[in-house]
Design an enzyme around this catalytic site. Sequence first.
Site, PDB file in Angstrom:
ATOM      1  CE  LYS A  53      42.742  34.085  44.103  1.00 35.68           C
ATOM      2  NZ  LYS A  53      42.819  35.389  43.431  1.00 35.68           N
ATOM      3  CD  GLN A  97      45.235  38.124  43.750  1.00 42.65           C
ATOM      4  OE1 GLN A  97      44.925  37.095  43.150  1.00 42.65           O
ATOM      5  NE2 GLN A  97      44.448  38.660  44.656  1.00 42.65           N
ATOM      6  CG  ASP A 120      40.585  36.658  38.041  1.00 37.78           C
ATOM      7  OD1 ASP A 120      39.976  36.163  38.998  1.00 37.78           O
ATOM      8  OD2 ASP A 120      41.769  37.053  38.094  1.00 37.78           O
TER       9      ASP A 120
END
Length: 315
Positions: A53, A97, A120
């Site tokens: 990412k 994450q 997200d």
Amino acid sequence: MSARILSGTVIRDQIYAELAQEIAELKSIGVRPGLAAVLVGDDPASKIYVRSKIAACEQLGLGNVHLTPPANTTTAELLAIVRELNSRDDVDGILVQLPLPPQIEAKKILEAVDPAKDVDGFHPINIGRLVEERPTMVACTPLGVMEILRRSKIPVEGADAVVIGRSNIVGKPMALLLMHADATVTVCHSKTRDLRKFTREADILIAAAGRPALVVPEDVRPGATVIDVGTTRITDPRQAEKIFAHNPERLEKFRKNGSAVVGDVHPDVARVAGALTPVPGGVGPLTIAMLMSNTVKAARLRRGQRTPEAVTSSR
Ligand code: GUN
């Protein structure tokens, strides 16, 4: 017959080319979208994902902050990190994450992320907005699947779509996006009694169960579109022999490396499906592309700018 292979890397490159233009326009008015990625602990798979990412941010010229607090971080400490990122003007998107270590209350953390920076799409406010089909940040993997379908011209309206998996990250938002695109959606999961009964009816089958090679050719209606969201690293040679029985090159590679990344769909499904995403190189690259897209979108929205999809369509 052999399925048309829907390459995620090709579609990702198209999206990056479009984003590069948007990013250049923003740069001309002094805006550089920035993403903060927080990786708690040292889970090897998560490390690889977060590194990819950050690499994507660098490739596109986005600002990036990579924080790696230790595995024994407390909920309070992580909350403090998230709040600091919420307040930073150079951070447009925040990604924590998952999975988090067990001592951390993940729900509290996800709720602490500013919904405007929630690239997200995991904040309950954004999920509620998705349910109601209002403009919002949507989880990257299901968004990536919709991009694959749209850009590959797979008809969704009126299609019978079956989603295997009901996770908050993929299955549930996936089902909502398909529903909003006018598919008739069935969600199957680990307690579904007769999975094949449903999967064989699907025009579009989305496998997001996290179980290697769960979907075999007999589960698939000939000509169906099969999207494989699974990514599991396997190390068991007997399992590899079963999955790669008709794939000597990949079996050889497994033997050389001692492991392989496989999807939820058995590779032999390519013999019956009309279209299929590969693993690796299918949905994975799109997840990162949509994260980049959400970061650019968050940067624009925070500055009161309209986003291109507000004018055109689907992001
Ligand atoms: N873990 C697995 N997939 C994801 C994702 O899309 N975002 C985050 N933050 N964690 C994940």
